[in-house]
Design a protein around this motif. Structure first.
Motif, PDB file in Angstrom:
ATOM      1  N   ALA A  62      27.087  42.794  -6.445  1.00  0.00           N
ATOM      2  CA  ALA A  62      27.776  43.041  -5.070  1.00  0.00           C
ATOM      3  C   ALA A  62      28.485  42.000  -4.357  1.00  0.00           C
ATOM      4  N   PHE A  63      28.530  40.868  -5.143  1.00  0.00           N
ATOM      5  CA  PHE A  63      29.004  39.623  -4.368  1.00  0.00           C
ATOM      6  C   PHE A  63      30.394  39.881  -3.455  1.00  0.00           C
ATOM      7  N   SER A  64      30.307  39.186  -2.313  1.00  0.00           N
ATOM      8  CA  SER A  64      31.528  39.495  -1.530  1.00  0.00           C
ATOM      9  C   SER A  64      31.892  38.069  -1.143  1.00  0.00           C
ATOM     10  N   TYR A  65      33.179  37.714  -0.851  1.00  0.00           N
ATOM     11  CA  TYR A  65      33.513  36.205  -0.447  1.00  0.00           C
ATOM     12  C   TYR A  65      34.314  36.239   0.672  1.00  0.00           C
ATOM     13  N   THR A  66      34.149  35.515   1.872  1.00  0.00           N
ATOM     14  CA  THR A  66      35.333  35.394   2.741  1.00  0.00           C
ATOM     15  C   THR A  66      35.566  34.071   3.002  1.00  0.00           C
ATOM     16  N   PHE A  67      36.957  33.617   2.982  1.00  0.00           N
ATOM     17  CA  PHE A  67      37.551  32.416   3.151  1.00  0.00           C
ATOM     18  C   PHE A  67      38.170  32.508   4.496  1.00  0.00           C
ATOM     19  N   LEU A  68      38.053  31.693   5.401  1.00  0.00           N
ATOM     20  CA  LEU A  68      38.554  31.429   6.971  1.00  0.00           C
ATOM     21  C   LEU A  68      38.973  33.097   7.456  1.00  0.00           C
ATOM     22  N   GLY A  69      37.924  33.651   7.217  1.00  0.00           N
ATOM     23  CA  GLY A  69      38.326  35.038   7.985  1.00  0.00           C
ATOM     24  C   GLY A  69      38.638  36.254   7.121  1.00  0.00           C
ATOM     25  N   VAL A  70      39.006  35.926   5.930  1.00  0.00           N
ATOM     26  CA  VAL A  70      39.482  36.766   4.733  1.00  0.00           C
ATOM     27  C   VAL A  70      38.661  37.252   3.813  1.00  0.00           C
ATOM     28  N   ALA A  71      38.224  38.511   3.780  1.00  0.00           N
ATOM     29  CA  ALA A  71      37.217  38.788   2.843  1.00  0.00           C
ATOM     30  C   ALA A  71      37.774  39.333   1.469  1.00  0.00           C
ATOM     31  N   LYS A  72      37.087  38.952   0.446  1.00  0.00           N
ATOM     32  CA  LYS A  72      37.671  39.487  -1.168  1.00  0.00           C
ATOM     33  C   LYS A  72      36.286  40.014  -1.432  1.00  0.00           C
ATOM     34  N   ASP A  73      36.826  40.986  -2.380  1.00  0.00           N
ATOM     35  CA  ASP A  73      35.613  41.540  -3.212  1.00  0.00           C
ATOM     36  C   ASP A  73      35.209  40.711  -4.538  1.00  0.00           C
ATOM     37  N   ARG A  74      34.325  41.065  -5.421  1.00  0.00           N
ATOM     38  CA  ARG A  74      34.098  40.065  -6.516  1.00  0.00           C
ATOM     39  C   ARG A  74      35.043  39.776  -7.378  1.00  0.00           C
ATOM     40  N   ALA A  75      35.677  40.672  -7.990  1.00  0.00           N
ATOM     41  CA  ALA A  75      36.898  40.551  -8.792  1.00  0.00           C
ATOM     42  C   ALA A  75      37.975  39.883  -8.310  1.00  0.00           C
ATOM     43  N   THR A  76      38.097  39.864  -7.064  1.00  0.00           N
ATOM     44  CA  THR A  76      39.171  39.065  -6.697  1.00  0.00           C
ATOM     45  C   THR A  76      38.833  37.569  -6.390  1.00  0.00           C
ATOM     46  N   ALA A  77      37.614  37.654  -5.937  1.00  0.00           N
ATOM     47  CA  ALA A  77      36.885  36.037  -5.855  1.00  0.00           C
ATOM     48  C   ALA A  77      36.949  35.559  -7.193  1.00  0.00           C
TER      49      ALA A  77
END
Length: 939
Positions: free
Chosen positions: A385-400
Motif C-alpha cells: 500500500a506504499f504511497s509517495y508524495t513529492f512537493l505536494g504531488v501524490a503518487k501510487d506505489r507503481a508510479t513511485a
C-alpha cells in the motif's frame, strides 16, 4: 606412631561487617598477651582449624588454630572468656584472668568428639610422576561434606613409598562424602589442585559407614577411582545438587554401577533444549544466536537458516533460562523459567521483536534503490500500500517505483533520523528527517528536503508505508576524507570532492577552530579555493587546531554552502617560536622550563667537541652561560634572528633552524695553554614537529682538525718476506696547517691499543717504510698532524702478514688445480665449495671435471693482495663471500681472501675460452679446520 596434624576448616566464607560497631583499640598499656593450644581429648593431638573466640568485655577477637593447634592474640587485661569450637566436637569455654602487660599461657583446651561421631582411616596411594618423590612430600587427605572440609596432613620423607596413612574424626554415619588425597612438595600446594600437585579422589557412601557397631571405618584412596568421582562431580555441577540432597543417592547408585560412569552422569544431569526462533509475525528466523543463559562454558547454537529451528544438547538441568538474539536487526528475547528434566527435551519458541534503531539503516538501503533500481529490489522495501508524495504531488506505489530512479541519480537520507512508535506498536513507526537530499539527473542540482513518513515491519525489514518529501532547499554536498598534515608553523589541508561528482560545485571554504565544536553556520572562513582539493595555511603559532571544509555553489548570485565536513585535527609546531621560547627561558634563568623543552633523545654538540653529548644538565648550564647577562663570560653568542641569512628547513618530522650569531668573548679561558682554530659561528637548532621539543643543538663554533690521510696501502705486499720492510703509501689531506704524520701498528685491529712506530715530519711526504715482523699479522694506521698540535682521525687500517698455514693451503689448492688432481682439490676444499667464472657458478663436482680448463703457467704464483673478513667469530656475516651470489653456512666462518697472479702479469688460467689474470681464493674455518671455501676466476 607418626605425629599427625588433624584439622578441619570451613570453605564457605561468611563476610561479617563490623565497621559500624568497631570500637577504638584500648591503649597498649592496658593490653596483655594470651596464647594457648587446642587438643583432642582422646589422643591429646593438636587440632587444626578450631574457631577460637577470645572475649575481654565488649572486645572479641576471632581466631583459628594453626596446624599445631596454637592460637595467640593481644586483648585488654581483665577477665577473659575463651570459646573453642569445631564441627564434630563439643564446644568448650574457659575463663582466665589476664594482667596488664602480662604474657599468659592458657592450659590446653581439650575438645571431646560429639556422641555417635565416627572416624575414617586408611591409606592414600599415589602414582609416580608429580610431585618429586626424591624430595620431601606433603600429603593432605581431606573429606568434603558440602561446605565442610575434614583433613589430615602428613610429611612423606624423601625417597620413601608413595603412600600416606591417615585418620580423620568427627564425621557422621548418615552422610555421603568425597575424599581427596593430594601430594605436593610444598604444603601450600598440597591443599589445592594444581600443576604441582597429584590429586586422587574416591566416594564414601553412607551405606559404607552405617554399621552402628563400629566407630572407625577404613577407606583407601588411589588413582583408580578418579574417573568415577569426576563423573559424580560432573553430575553435581550439572544438576546444582549437593551430595546429600534428597534423591541423589539413587542417581549415585546408577552412576557407580554404570559401565561408563561419565556417560551415565551426563544422561542423569542434562537434557536437550530445542525449538524455533521466529519474528514477531511468526515467520521463522535463521542465523539467530541461541544461548543457555549463565552457562559456563557457554552452551549455544545458531538457528537454521531455512526454518529457524535449533537444538542445544547436553544442557545441564540446573540452568533455567534461554535467550536468542540477532543483532542489530532484532532485540534479544528469552524465556527465564525453564523446567529442565534430565533426558526429557525442553521445547521453546522465542519471538524476536524488530529493533527500531535500524530504521535509519533500512531507510538508507531503500534510498539507494530509489536512485538505482536496476536490480528491481526496491519493491521489497515498500509495502503493497506504499504511497509517495513529492512537493505536494501524490503518487501510487507503481508510479513511485518507476519514476524515482528515473528522476534522481542519488538519494541520501540525512544522518539524524528520528522515529517513534505509532500507538505503542512494535511494528509500526513514524519517522522524520530534516536533511534528506536528492540530486536531479538532468541539471545536477542538489536539494535538501524534509522527509517524513511511516514504516512497518515486514519481509524481515522495516518497509516504507508512506514517504513525503517537502521543503526543497538547493545545496551542494560536503567534501569528505579530510587530511591535515602539520608542518613548521603550517597546516596542509586536503579533501576529497563529493561523490558522485557535482558539476554545480564552484569551490570550497576552509574553516579552523581551536576545539572540536562545529563552527556556526555564518562563521567566516580562513580561506577559500576554486575547484581544487588542498589548502595550505602558514604563519601559525604552536597549538592544536581543527579544520573543516564546506562546498560552495554560486547559484543566481547567491552562495549556497554545504554542511560542514567532518573535522580533522592537527598539532602544529612553530619551530622558531620554540627556539625563541627556549632563549626566553634561558634569559630568565628558568632551568626546569628549559629542561622540559628537551626531547627524550636530545643531543647537542659542545663547543670544540668531536662528538655529540646527551647530557641535558650540562647543556642547560652551557645555555645559561651562553645567554647570560653577567660577566665574565667565557664564550657567548647573541642570536641575530632578523639577519637575512636566517633560515629554516623541514625534513620528515623535524625542522632545522640555522641562526647566524656573533661570537663574543674569547676562548682563552677554556684553553689557556694554546690558541685554537675555529670555524664561523652558525647555531643549528632542530625542533620536532610532533611534540615541539628540541631534539638537537649545535653551537656552530667548530675547532678545525686535520683531515685523515686517504688511500693508505702497502705497496710491496708480495715481497714482504724478501724485503723485510713494509713500504707504506698514502694521499695527503688538503690542509694548509698540515705539519706531518704518525704511523701506528698493532697485532689486533684495535687502534686504541696501537703503538707509534714512525713520526714523519715532512707534510709533503706520501710514503714511508717501517720494519717488517715475519710470521705475524700486523695492522698499520696513519694519522695527520697540524701545526696546532692536533691529530686527525686514523686512516683505514692496512693488514700485512699471511699466516703460513693459510698461504700454504691456498697454494696447495692452486697446485692441485694446475695438476687437475680432483682428489687433492677435494682434500683442500669444503663440501659446499663453489668456483665462480665471471657470473657463472660451479659446484665442487663440476669444478673437478676440469672441462675446457687449463693453467698455462706452473706454480708458484705471486700473492697480489689479501684481506681478513669477519674478524669477530661471534658476528655472523650477512653478505656471505663479500659479493658472492650464494650464501651458505660456511659464509659465517669466512676469514681469509687471497688474490694470486702470475709473476710479471699474464694469464693464470683459461676456462671455457675465457682468459683469467687473477684467482681470488677464499678460506673458511669449518669444524676447527681451514678449508678453501670459494675461488673466483677473474679476467
Amino acid at each position: 606412631m607418626k605425629k599427625r596434624t588433624i584439622y578441619i576448616f570451613i570453605i564457605v566464607l561468611v563476610l561479617i561487617s563490623m565497621t559500624a560497631c568497631k570500637k577504638k583499640d584500648p591503649p597498649s598499656s592496658s593490653l596483655g598477651n594470651i596464647k594457648g593450644t587446642v587438643l583432642s581429648n582422646e589422643g591429646r593431638d593438636p587440632i587444626y582449624g578450631v574457631k577460637v573466640e577470645v572475649a575481654s568485655g565488649s572486645i572479641v577477637k576471632k581466631l583459628e588454630t594453626n596446624q599445631n593447634g596454637e592460637y595467640s592474640t593481644a586483648v585488654p587485661a581483665g577477665n577473659i572468656v575463651i570459646t573453642a569450637s569445631r564441627a564434630g566436637y563439643i564446644a568448650q569455654k574457659v575463663t582466665v584472668v589476664l594482667e596488664k602487660n602480662a604474657q599468659l599461657s592458657v592450659t590446653p583446651i581439650l575438645l571431646v568428639l560429639e556422641e555417635n561421631a565416627i572416624s575414617i582411616e586408611g591409606t592414600a596411594t599415589f602414582a609416580a610422576g608429580v610431585p618429586d618423590w626424591s624430595a620431601n612430600v606433603y600429603a593432605e587427605i581431606s573429606i568434603m561434606d558440602d561446605g565442610l572440609k575434614y583433613a589430615d596432613m602428613e610429611t612423606i620423607k624423601a625417597g620413601t613409598l608413595k603412600t600416606s596413612a591417615y585418620r580423620i574424626g568427627g564425621l557422621r554415619r548418615d552422610r555421603n562424602y568425597i575424599i581427596s588425597a593430594r601430594a605436593a612438595n610444598l604444603p601450600g600446594d598440597a591443599i589445592k589442585d594444581g600443576p604441582n600437585t597429584q590429586t586422587n579422589k574416591s566416594i564414601i557412601r553412607k551405606s559404607e559407614i552405617a554399621d552402628p557397631e563400629k566407630s572407625t571405618f577404613t577407606i583407601n584412596v588411589g588413582p583408580e577411582t578418579n574417573a568415577l568421582v569426576a563423573a559424580i562431580e560432573l553430575y553435581l555441577a550439572n544438576t546444582g545438587r549437593k551430595l546429600n540432597d534428597d534423591g541423589v543417592d539413587a542417581d549415585l547408585d546408577a552412576i557407580q554401577s554404570a559401565a561408563d560412569p561419565r556417560q551415565r552422569a551426563i544422561e542423569l544431569s542434562t537434557t536437550t533444549v530445542q525449538g524455533t526462533i521466529q519474528d514477531i509475525l511468526g515467520e521463522p528466523l535463521g542465523e539467530a544466536t541461541v544461548v543457555i543463559v549463565g552457562s559456563n562454558p557457554q552452551k549455544s547454537t545458531v538457528s537454521d537458516i531455512g526454518n529457524g529451528t535449533f537444538a542445544i544438547t547436553e544442557v545441564p538441568i540446573r540452568y533455567q533460562s534461554v535467550s536468542a538474539g540477532k543483532a542489530p536487526r532484532y532485540l534479544t528475547a528469552g524465556q527465564d523459567v525453564l523446567e529442565l528434566v534430565a533426558g526429557v527435551p525442553c521445547n521453546v519458541t522465542l519471538l524476536l521483536v524488530p529493533n527500531p534503531a535500524v530504521i535509519t539503516g533500512d531507510l538508507n538501503a531503500a534510498a539507494v534503490l530509489m536512485a538505482d533500481n536496476s536490480s528491481g529490489a526496491l519493491s521489497g522495501w515498500l509495502t503493497d500500500a506504499f504511497s509517495y508524495t513529492f512537493l505536494g504531488v501524490a503518487k501510487d506505489r507503481a508510479t513511485a517505483i518507476a519514476e524515482l530512479p528515473a528522476a534522481y541519480v542519488a538519494v541520501y537520507p540525512g544522518p539524524d533520523t528520528t522515529y517513534q512508535s505509532i500507538g505503542g506498536s512494535k511494528t509500526n513507526f513514524s519517522f522524520g528527517n530534516d536533511n534528506w537530499t536528492m540530486r536531479r539527473e538532468t541539471t545536477f542540482v542538489r536539494c535538501s528536503y524534509r522527509a517524513s513518513g511511516t514504516v512497518q515491519y515486514g519481509n524481515k525489514r522495516w518497509q516504507l508505508v508512506t514517504l513525503t518529501i517537502e521543503n526543497e532547499v538547493r545545496l551542494p554536498k560536503a567534501p569528505t576524507a579530510l587530511t591535515v598534515t602539520g608542518g613548521d608553523a603550517s597546516a596542509d589541508v586536503g579533501w576529497t570532492a563529493p561523490v558522485p561528482e557535482d558539476a554545480e560545485i564552484d569551490g570550497y571554504r576552509i574553516y579552523r577552530t581551536d576545539t572540536a565544536t562545529k563552527p556556526a553556520d555564518a562563521a567566516v572562513p580562513i580561506g577559500s579555493t576554486g575547484i581544487g582539493s588542498s589548502y595550505l595555511e602558514s604563519s601559525l603559532t604552536t597549538g592544536r587546531y581543527y579544520y573543516w571544509v564546506r562546498s560552495v555553489d554560486e547559484y543566481s548570485g547567491v552562495e549556497i554552502l554545504s554542511d560542514y565536513s567532518l573535522p580533522k585535527q592537527v598539532y602544529v609546531v612553530n619551530a622558531l617560536e620554540t627556539v625563541q621560547q627556549f632563549v626566553a627561558y634561558a634569559l630568565a634563568r628558568e632551568e626546569d622550563s628549559m629542561t622540559g623543552m628537551l626531547a627524550a633523545d636530545f643531543k647537542w654538540m659542545p663547543v670544540g667537541a668531536l662528538y655529540s653529548s646527551t647530557n641535558k644538565t650540562l647543556f642547560v648550564y652551557d645555555m645559561l652561560e651562553q645567554f647570560g647577562t653577567t660577566a665574565p663570560i667565557a664564550c657567548r653568542w647573541d642570536l641575530q634572528l632578523s639577519d637575512p641569512a636566517f633560515s629554516r628547513s623541514t625534513l620528515g618530522g623535524n625542522t632545522t633552524i640555522k641562526v647566524p650569531g656573533s661570537l663574543a668573548g674569547r676562548f682563552s679561558d677554556l684553553y689557556p695553554d694554546r690558541t685554537r682554530r675555529w670555524l664561523e659561528v652558525l647555531e643549528t637548532w632542530e625542533v620536532s614537529l610532533i611534540d615541539g621539543k628540541l631534539r638537537y643543538f649545535n653551537a656552530g663554533a667548530r675547532e678545525l682538525y686535520p683531515g685523515a690521510p686517504t688511500a693508505f696501502t702497502c705497496t710491496n705486499m708480495s715481497t714482504l718476506e724478501e724485503d723485510q720492510i713494509v713500504d707504506l703509501a698514502w694521499q695527503k689531506p688538503n690542509d694548509p696547517a698540515l705539519a706531518g704524520y704518525r704511523i701506528y701498528r698493532n697485532e689486533a685491529n684495535d687502534f686504541s691499543m696501537a703503538v707509534e712506530v714512525a713520526n714523519v715530519t715532512n707534510p709533503a711526504s706520501t710514503a714511508h717504510s717501517v720494519s717488517y715482523i715475519s710470521g705475524k699479522q700486523i695492522y698499520y694506521w696513519i694519522v695527520a698532524c697540524d701545526s696546532y698540535g692536533e691529530v686527525s682521525a686514523p686512516s683505514t687500517p692496512v693488514l700485512t702478514g699471511v699466516p703460513n698455514e693459510i698461504r700454504e693451503l691456498a697454494e696447495n689448492f692452486l697446485n692441485a688445480s694446475y695438476r687437475e688432481a680432483a682428489v687433492d682439490v677435494k682434500k683442500y676444499t669444503t663440501v659446499d665449495f663453489y668456483a665462480y667464472l665471471l657470473k657463472s657458478q660451479y659446484t665442487l663436482a663440476s669444478y673437478c671435471n676440469f672441462e675446457d680448463f687449463g693453467m698455462p703457467v706452473a706454480p708458484p704464483y705471486e700473492l697480489a693482495n689479501y684481506r681478513v673478513l669477519n674478524q669477530d667469530p661471534a658476528v655472523s656475516s650477512s653478505t656471505g663471500g663479500d659479493g658472492w651470489n650464494e650464501i651458505r653456512v660456511s659464509d659465517d666462518r669466512l676469514r681469509y681472501e687471497l688474490t694470486f697472479i702470475v709473476k710479471g702479469g699474464g694469464t693464470i688460467c683459461t676456462w671455457s675460452g675465457i682468459s683469467c689474470t687473477n684467482i681470488v681464493v677464499q678460506i673458511a674455518n669449518v669444524n676447527d679446520e681451514w678449508k678453501v671455501f670459494a675461488a673466483n676466476f677473474l679476467n
